[in-house]
Design a protein around this motif. Structure first.
Motif, PDB file in Angstrom:
ATOM      1  N   UNK A  78      -2.426 -39.507  25.521  1.00  0.00           N
ATOM      2  CA  UNK A  78      -2.954 -39.735  24.223  1.00  0.00           C
ATOM      3  C   UNK A  78      -2.506 -38.365  23.480  1.00  0.00           C
ATOM      4  N   UNK A  79      -1.967 -38.383  22.184  1.00  0.00           N
ATOM      5  CA  UNK A  79      -1.429 -37.364  21.273  1.00  0.00           C
ATOM      6  C   UNK A  79      -2.505 -36.906  20.580  1.00  0.00           C
ATOM      7  N   UNK A  80      -2.432 -35.417  20.452  1.00  0.00           N
ATOM      8  CA  UNK A  80      -3.333 -34.847  19.364  1.00  0.00           C
ATOM      9  C   UNK A  80      -4.709 -34.287  19.825  1.00  0.00           C
ATOM     10  N   UNK A  81      -4.923 -32.858  19.920  1.00  0.00           N
ATOM     11  CA  UNK A  81      -6.262 -32.600  20.506  1.00  0.00           C
ATOM     12  C   UNK A  81      -7.284 -33.030  19.659  1.00  0.00           C
ATOM     13  N   UNK A  82      -7.186 -33.521  18.432  1.00  0.00           N
ATOM     14  CA  UNK A  82      -8.365 -34.114  17.516  1.00  0.00           C
ATOM     15  C   UNK A  82      -8.869 -35.303  18.336  1.00  0.00           C
ATOM     16  N   UNK A  83      -8.008 -36.170  19.178  1.00  0.00           N
ATOM     17  CA  UNK A  83      -8.457 -37.379  19.922  1.00  0.00           C
ATOM     18  C   UNK A  83      -9.074 -37.213  21.233  1.00  0.00           C
ATOM     19  N   UNK A  84      -9.355 -35.958  21.354  1.00  0.00           N
ATOM     20  CA  UNK A  84      -9.662 -35.795  22.877  1.00  0.00           C
ATOM     21  C   UNK A  84     -11.102 -36.377  23.295  1.00  0.00           C
ATOM     22  N   UNK A  85     -12.082 -36.082  22.291  1.00  0.00           N
ATOM     23  CA  UNK A  85     -13.598 -36.772  22.587  1.00  0.00           C
ATOM     24  C   UNK A  85     -13.240 -38.276  22.774  1.00  0.00           C
ATOM     25  N   UNK A  86     -12.855 -38.937  21.777  1.00  0.00           N
ATOM     26  CA  UNK A  86     -12.939 -40.521  21.621  1.00  0.00           C
ATOM     27  C   UNK A  86     -11.999 -40.897  22.814  1.00  0.00           C
ATOM     28  N   UNK A  87     -10.985 -40.226  23.204  1.00  0.00           N
ATOM     29  CA  UNK A  87     -10.357 -40.781  24.463  1.00  0.00           C
ATOM     30  C   UNK A  87     -11.030 -40.797  25.715  1.00  0.00           C
ATOM     31  N   UNK A  88     -12.024 -39.886  25.833  1.00  0.00           N
ATOM     32  CA  UNK A  88     -12.919 -39.881  27.090  1.00  0.00           C
ATOM     33  C   UNK A  88     -13.323 -41.386  27.489  1.00  0.00           C
ATOM     34  N   UNK A  89     -13.643 -42.144  26.369  1.00  0.00           N
ATOM     35  CA  UNK A  89     -14.283 -43.496  26.775  1.00  0.00           C
ATOM     36  C   UNK A  89     -13.120 -44.506  27.365  1.00  0.00           C
ATOM     37  N   UNK A  90     -11.754 -44.041  27.481  1.00  0.00           N
ATOM     38  CA  UNK A  90     -10.990 -44.928  28.293  1.00  0.00           C
ATOM     39  C   UNK A  90     -10.974 -44.804  29.581  1.00  0.00           C
ATOM     40  N   UNK A  91     -11.705 -43.613  30.144  1.00  0.00           N
ATOM     41  CA  UNK A  91     -12.045 -43.539  31.550  1.00  0.00           C
ATOM     42  C   UNK A  91     -13.163 -44.463  32.065  1.00  0.00           C
ATOM     43  N   UNK A  92     -14.124 -44.558  31.355  1.00  0.00           N
ATOM     44  CA  UNK A  92     -15.436 -45.242  31.403  1.00  0.00           C
ATOM     45  C   UNK A  92     -15.236 -46.968  31.081  1.00  0.00           C
ATOM     46  N   UNK A  93     -14.385 -47.189  30.379  1.00  0.00           N
ATOM     47  CA  UNK A  93     -14.049 -48.515  30.058  1.00  0.00           C
ATOM     48  C   UNK A  93     -12.807 -48.856  31.088  1.00  0.00           C
ATOM     49  N   UNK A  94     -12.391 -48.028  32.035  1.00  0.00           N
ATOM     50  CA  UNK A  94     -11.144 -48.452  32.842  1.00  0.00           C
ATOM     51  C   UNK A  94      -9.815 -48.857  32.059  1.00  0.00           C
ATOM     52  N   UNK A  95      -9.575 -48.112  30.998  1.00  0.00           N
ATOM     53  CA  UNK A  95      -8.571 -48.528  30.189  1.00  0.00           C
ATOM     54  C   UNK A  95      -7.237 -47.862  30.646  1.00  0.00           C
TER      55      UNK A  95
END
Length: 341
Positions: free
Chosen positions: A309-326
């Motif tokens: 995922x590109x961009x430090x600003x996207x770090x918190x929202x991207x955590x959900x990919x782990x819990x949704x199995x994406x």
């Protein structure tokens, strides 16, 4: 003009999933370096299930991140300025337990430049040659102790750790069955990573599939998920089986106590060894693990994927990919441009 930094600050403890407002991206000026210090610019930030644990005020293996403090996380960074004789601008380092910041200041003696391995991309140091690779290597070999001919089951098998566990078990001569959350991931596990079978827990009856793919029972359960999937595996463990307990990702966003495992008594009946572990327990042995993993990687015995995922600003929202199995493979944020190799 004073150069500015960007850092994610924990503003409140999440209830359930991480939501907007739980963290805040703050700009602040960089302080001058002192003698013996090194400044780095973050290239890759590691996103891991444990990030969610660190946000909660719970008794865990590390203290929680304090309200108002920078969010904790590891990654790879490039040295931009050095007042430490052992490191120079351009060196690539592992930041260890750093922060979600564009720039960081470290005591020079706490960092080491990464080795340059021919044909090995920098992203490998986030996966097989990073903390996730060490988690897989030591968790399986030190606790799971797989023997040739045994059956090893891995949950979250297409993730950064699980995908390495299965491939190491295959190198050890085991039959390997992975559990993942999509047909695409299952196809990658069997077609690319060399697993003997893969189960899509979202579309298959996990218990029935385990009976089909593990007709002689299960000798090693590398546990990453917990919950209902873990119950199905525990019910099929063999006598004197081993269960490295690496993670329980299905429970990390829970707001109420989580019951289980419901088949707990089977651990007694099968005399199963269950051992929880955290990769930092093995830090003194990292050189051993990295040497072995690097050898397998350069021999072509390990395949890995990186979900970027590109961009430090996207770090918190991207955590959900782990819990949704994406995510397939290691989930990282590309914070800044990697240096030319």
């Amino acid at each position: 003009m004073t150069e500015m930094n960007k850092t994610w600050i924990l503003r409140k403890r999440p209830e359930g999933e991480v939501k907007e407002g739980d963290l805040e991206l703050v700009e602040h000026p960089l302080e001058p370096l002192k003698e013996g210090e090194v400044r780095t610019r973050l290239i890759y930030l590691s996103l891991d299930p444990t990030n969610r644990i660190w946000m909660s005020d719970v008794d865990a293996y590390l203290p929680p991140v304090g309200i108002g403090d920078p969010m904790r996380g590891g990654g790879l960074a490039v040295v931009t300025e050095s007042q430490f004789e052992g490191l120079a601008p351009g060196d690539i380092v592992n930041t260890g337990l750093g922060s979600w910041s564009l720039y960081s200041t470290h005591a020079g003696e706490t960092l080491n430049a990464l080795p340059k391995l021919p044909g090995v991309p920098l992203t490998a140091f986030m996966g097989p040659l990073g903390a996730t690779g060490m988690t897989a290597y030591f968790g399986l070999t030190d606790i799971g102790k797989p023997k040739a001919g045994e059956t090893v089951v891995v949950s979250a098998a297409a993730g950064a750790v699980g995908s390495m566990v299965g491939q190491i078990a295959k190198i050890q001569g085991c039959r390997v069955v992975g559990i993942a959350g999509s047909d695409e991931k299952c196809k990658w596990l069997t077609g690319t990573a060399g697993f003997d079978a893969a189960i899509n827990y979202k579309s298959e009856d996990v218990g029935a599939a385990l009976d089909k793919h593990c007709p002689d029972g299960i000798d090693v359960n590398f546990e990453n998920v917990g919950g209902k999937i873990m119950d199905q595996v525990i019910a099929r463990l063999n006598d004197f089986s081993r269960m490295p307990l690496c993670g329980l990702i299905s429970t990390y966003n829970a707001t109420e106590p989580v019951p289980g495992p419901y088949n707990f008594s089977n651990l007694l009946m099968r005399r199963t060894l269950v051992k929880g572990f955290i990769v930092i327990d093995y830090f003194p042995r990292f050189p051993e693990g990295m040497q072995q993993m690097a050898g397998w990687l350069m021999e072509g015995k390990l395949k890995f994927e990186t979900d970027i995922v590109k961009g430090l600003e996207n770090a918190p929202a991207s955590l959900s990919r782990l819990f949704e199995g994406k995510n397939l493979g290691k989930l990282i944020v590309e914070v800044s441009e990697p240096p030319a190799s």
